[in-house]
Design a protein around this motif. Sequence first.
Motif, PDB file in Angstrom:
ATOM      1  N   PRO A  44       0.766  -1.246   0.000  1.00 32.12           N
ATOM      2  CA  PRO A  44       0.000   0.000   0.000  1.00 32.12           C
ATOM      3  C   PRO A  44       0.800   1.301   0.000  1.00 32.12           C
ATOM      4  O   PRO A  44       0.220   2.366  -0.190  1.00 32.12           O
ATOM      5  N   TYR A  45       2.102   1.229   0.219  1.00 33.44           N
ATOM      6  CA  TYR A  45       2.876   2.456   0.416  1.00 33.44           C
ATOM      7  C   TYR A  45       3.653   2.823  -0.835  1.00 33.44           C
ATOM      8  O   TYR A  45       4.429   2.025  -1.353  1.00 33.44           O
ATOM      9  N   ASP A  46       3.461   4.049  -1.301  1.00 35.62           N
ATOM     10  CA  ASP A  46       4.162   4.567  -2.479  1.00 35.62           C
ATOM     11  C   ASP A  46       5.492   5.151  -2.010  1.00 35.62           C
ATOM     12  O   ASP A  46       5.537   6.222  -1.401  1.00 35.62           O
ATOM     13  N   GLU A  47       6.565   4.442  -2.313  1.00 37.41           N
ATOM     14  CA  GLU A  47       7.888   4.847  -1.849  1.00 37.41           C
ATOM     15  C   GLU A  47       8.389   6.108  -2.535  1.00 37.41           C
ATOM     16  O   GLU A  47       9.294   6.770  -2.036  1.00 37.41           O
ATOM     17  N   ALA A  48       7.820   6.467  -3.668  1.00 31.65           N
ATOM     18  CA  ALA A  48       8.265   7.648  -4.414  1.00 31.65           C
ATOM     19  C   ALA A  48       7.411   8.888  -4.144  1.00 31.65           C
ATOM     20  O   ALA A  48       7.717   9.964  -4.640  1.00 31.65           O
ATOM     21  N   ALA A  49       6.363   8.742  -3.355  1.00 34.51           N
ATOM     22  CA  ALA A  49       5.431   9.862  -3.125  1.00 34.51           C
ATOM     23  C   ALA A  49       6.091  10.978  -2.311  1.00 34.51           C
ATOM     24  O   ALA A  49       6.949  10.723  -1.460  1.00 34.51           O
ATOM     25  N   VAL A  54       1.282  14.951  -0.087  1.00 32.14           N
ATOM     26  CA  VAL A  54       0.142  14.029  -0.030  1.00 32.14           C
ATOM     27  C   VAL A  54      -0.653  14.252   1.259  1.00 32.14           C
ATOM     28  O   VAL A  54      -1.887  14.313   1.241  1.00 32.14           O
ATOM     29  N   ASN A  76       6.094  -1.411   2.934  1.00 28.06           N
ATOM     30  CA  ASN A  76       5.644  -2.589   2.190  1.00 28.06           C
ATOM     31  C   ASN A  76       6.329  -3.872   2.650  1.00 28.06           C
ATOM     32  O   ASN A  76       5.847  -4.961   2.366  1.00 28.06           O
ATOM     33  N   ARG A  82       0.719  -4.799   5.762  1.00 30.15           N
ATOM     34  CA  ARG A  82       0.020  -5.384   4.619  1.00 30.15           C
ATOM     35  C   ARG A  82      -1.286  -6.049   5.044  1.00 30.15           C
ATOM     36  O   ARG A  82      -2.285  -5.988   4.323  1.00 30.15           O
ATOM     37  N   ASP A 107       4.881   5.989   3.394  1.00 29.19           N
ATOM     38  CA  ASP A 107       5.994   5.046   3.516  1.00 29.19           C
ATOM     39  C   ASP A 107       7.054   5.622   4.443  1.00 29.19           C
ATOM     40  O   ASP A 107       7.548   6.720   4.217  1.00 29.19           O
TER      41      ASP A 107
END
Length: 172
Positions: A44-49, A54, A76, A82, A107
């Motif tokens: 679920p976690y966007d490492e690039a965000a 956000v 993640n 998770r 993240d």
Amino acid sequence: MNRRRLILTAAAATAAAQPALAAKPAPRLSVKTFAELKTPLPLPYDEAADARAVVDRARAQARRQGKRLLIDLGGNWCPDCRILAGTMALPEFDRFLKTHFVVVMVDVGRFDRNLQIPARYGITGRLPGVPALLVIDPKTDKLLNPGNFSALSNARGMSPQALADWVAGWAA
């Protein structure tokens, strides 16, 4: 004497994991165990965000919609994170979340990324565990659960319904 102490310790841990007052009844989940969740479990976690952007957008949305902001800090790599994400993805839980919260996933890597987010709410130093759920009043930007934001960090040791009950206790 050890049995009594164990019972008191377990009762204290359960009480600490629960919000002071349940604000809304939790949805009744369609699964009893995590083995019933859809697999593979979400990442679920966007490492690039850009976590700050956000969170700021989510807070503004929550304020406009009159909902609470729920910031899920995790990674993640984390099985408990998770499992929580898989439970939150259940249709009945997802509907409940969308009704009462604006949810944002942040993240934190291996406790070395985006730590400015918990620091914004007075949580400095190493997080005691993940997932860590920050319940925020979007009007004041105040952390509403300072004493138990890591209550679900052992999600595997709980039931899906217990996760939903905990989150529901913080719904506005």
